[in-house]
Structures are given as structure tokens and as C-alpha cells.
Design an enzyme around this catalytic site. Sequence first.
Site, PDB file in Angstrom:
ATOM      1  N   ASP A  67       0.872  -1.172   0.000  1.00 60.45           N
ATOM      2  CA  ASP A  67       0.000   0.000   0.000  1.00 60.45           C
ATOM      3  C   ASP A  67       0.911   1.225   0.000  1.00 60.45           C
ATOM      4  O   ASP A  67       1.449   1.613   1.033  1.00 60.45           O
ATOM      5  CB  ASP A  67      -0.907   0.008   1.228  1.00 60.45           C
ATOM      6  CG  ASP A  67      -1.983  -1.067   1.188  1.00 60.45           C
ATOM      7  OD1 ASP A  67      -1.706  -2.169   0.657  1.00 60.45           O
ATOM      8  OD2 ASP A  67      -3.083  -0.836   1.719  1.00 60.45           O
TER       9      ASP A  67
ATOM     10  N   LYS B 237      -6.837   3.725  -3.253  1.00 61.80           N
ATOM     11  CA  LYS B 237      -7.192   3.647  -1.826  1.00 61.80           C
ATOM     12  C   LYS B 237      -7.378   5.054  -1.280  1.00 61.80           C
ATOM     13  O   LYS B 237      -6.618   5.963  -1.616  1.00 61.80           O
ATOM     14  CB  LYS B 237      -6.085   2.896  -1.077  1.00 61.80           C
ATOM     15  CG  LYS B 237      -6.236   2.836   0.430  1.00 61.80           C
ATOM     16  CD  LYS B 237      -5.092   2.026   1.057  1.00 61.80           C
ATOM     17  CE  LYS B 237      -5.089   2.138   2.571  1.00 61.80           C
ATOM     18  NZ  LYS B 237      -3.955   1.405   3.188  1.00 61.80           N
TER      19      LYS B 237
ATOM     20  N   LYS C 149     -10.102   0.562  -2.456  1.00 66.47           N
ATOM     21  CA  LYS C 149      -9.983   0.262  -1.028  1.00 66.47           C
ATOM     22  C   LYS C 149     -10.373   1.491  -0.225  1.00 66.47           C
ATOM     23  O   LYS C 149      -9.791   2.557  -0.384  1.00 66.47           O
ATOM     24  CB  LYS C 149      -8.560  -0.179  -0.672  1.00 66.47           C
ATOM     25  CG  LYS C 149      -8.371  -0.485   0.817  1.00 66.47           C
ATOM     26  CD  LYS C 149      -6.983  -1.052   1.102  1.00 66.47           C
ATOM     27  CE  LYS C 149      -6.728  -1.164   2.595  1.00 66.47           C
ATOM     28  NZ  LYS C 149      -5.373  -1.698   2.909  1.00 66.47           N
TER      29      LYS C 149
END
Length: 231
Positions: free
Chosen positions: A98, A160, A189
Site C-alpha cells: 500500500d 485507496k 480500497k
Amino acid sequence: LAMSAVAPLIDHTALKQTTSLSDVQTLCAEARQYQFAAVCVAPCWVPVAVAELAQHNLTAATKIGVASVIGFPHGNSLSVVKAFETSAVVKLGATEVDMVINLSLVKSRDVEGALEDVGLVVAAAEGALVKVIFETVFMDAEDIKFACDICVRAGASFVKTSTGFASGGATIADVRLMRECVGNQLGVKASGGIRDLVTAQAMVEAGASRLGCSAGVAIVSGEQPPSDGGY
């Protein structure tokens, strides 16, 4: 969306500066118990998470991913440093990363720089999933659209919303916009502030295909979430 359907979407997360060995061990035990999608830990804890999940992942039909964070939480380290960090955690066994996008490049509409920022991490990940964190609380709709386009072009796996360490987290509107921008090409996300089942369900209905939260156990068990102001 039932509790049982939410668990496989959750990245069970422990990213505080004060996270201890026992915290990571507990995180992994809970991930095994509830069959979360992944655990998400700082780079220094990747070897522990890999070891804690090794036996489960050898035998389980559905493996639990090990995600780590790159350029976290501000995203303004050099792109080559992010690539090095990515390569290092993948070598340690991380299956997902991430990364935090360089928001300065996004705000400056630096297409070449932003493409390199994400693209170098994608290349270094060598097939591991790459989720690109935006920090949407600091972005307007045009920023989000620009960043989504960069992520699609650079070959990322997910966009995300948030690190969970800024002044705000995921919102329904931002998740919906991100899903509209990436269509079915990338995952979305939602992360930051998802502390109960109702919020988790709303994020999924808005287009989220993964949820980042430290309150995963409370979400899927119906318990009261911890009052520690977690992710």
C-alpha cells in the site's frame, strides 16, 4: 451484505508507531480466525506476519495476504526510495503493498512525475498487488480523477482513500467517485474511520472492494470497536 461477506474484504491493520510484537501476533491470529483478506503492517513487521501466517497459508484454501506500507504516511519520499522499500518488503514475503502517492505531484498535475512515482513501485513489486493511497481528505474531485487516471495508466491494482493518519478518512462520496473513475479496471480500497458494520456495508455499496481497518474484529463480530481511535 452480511457480516460473513465483509470479512473477506478486510485488510486487518496495525500501523501505529507503538505497535508491538504481541500486537502483530494478535493481528495475525485474528486474521486466521475471521479469514480476513490480509494483514497490513509496517515494513519492519513483515517477517513476523509472514511467519505467523505461514502454516495457515500452507493449508488453507484461501490464503491471507501480507500487506505493507510504502512511503507512509506522507508519500513525499523519492520515488526511487519507494521502489527500493517495495523491493525490500516483497523479498521479505509481502504479497501486497500500500504505497502513498506523492500528493504534491498530483496537486501540481505533474503527469510524468506521478506516473513514475506509481510505476516504479509497480515494477519493484514484481507481481505483488499495489494499492495506491491518495489521502482524499486533502483532495478535490479533480485531484481524485487525475490520481485515478495515473494509477490506471501506471498499472496499479487498487486505488485507496486514506492512510488513516490524516484529519479524515474514507467518505461515501470519494469511494463512489473513485469507483466511477477506475470502473472495473482496478479495485477500490476504503480506509480510515471504518469502525462498524453499517459503515463497512455503506462503503462496499458505494464501490469499495477492499476495506482497511483496525476494527475488523468488531465489524464482523458485532462487538464494540476499541476506543483507541484506531485506523
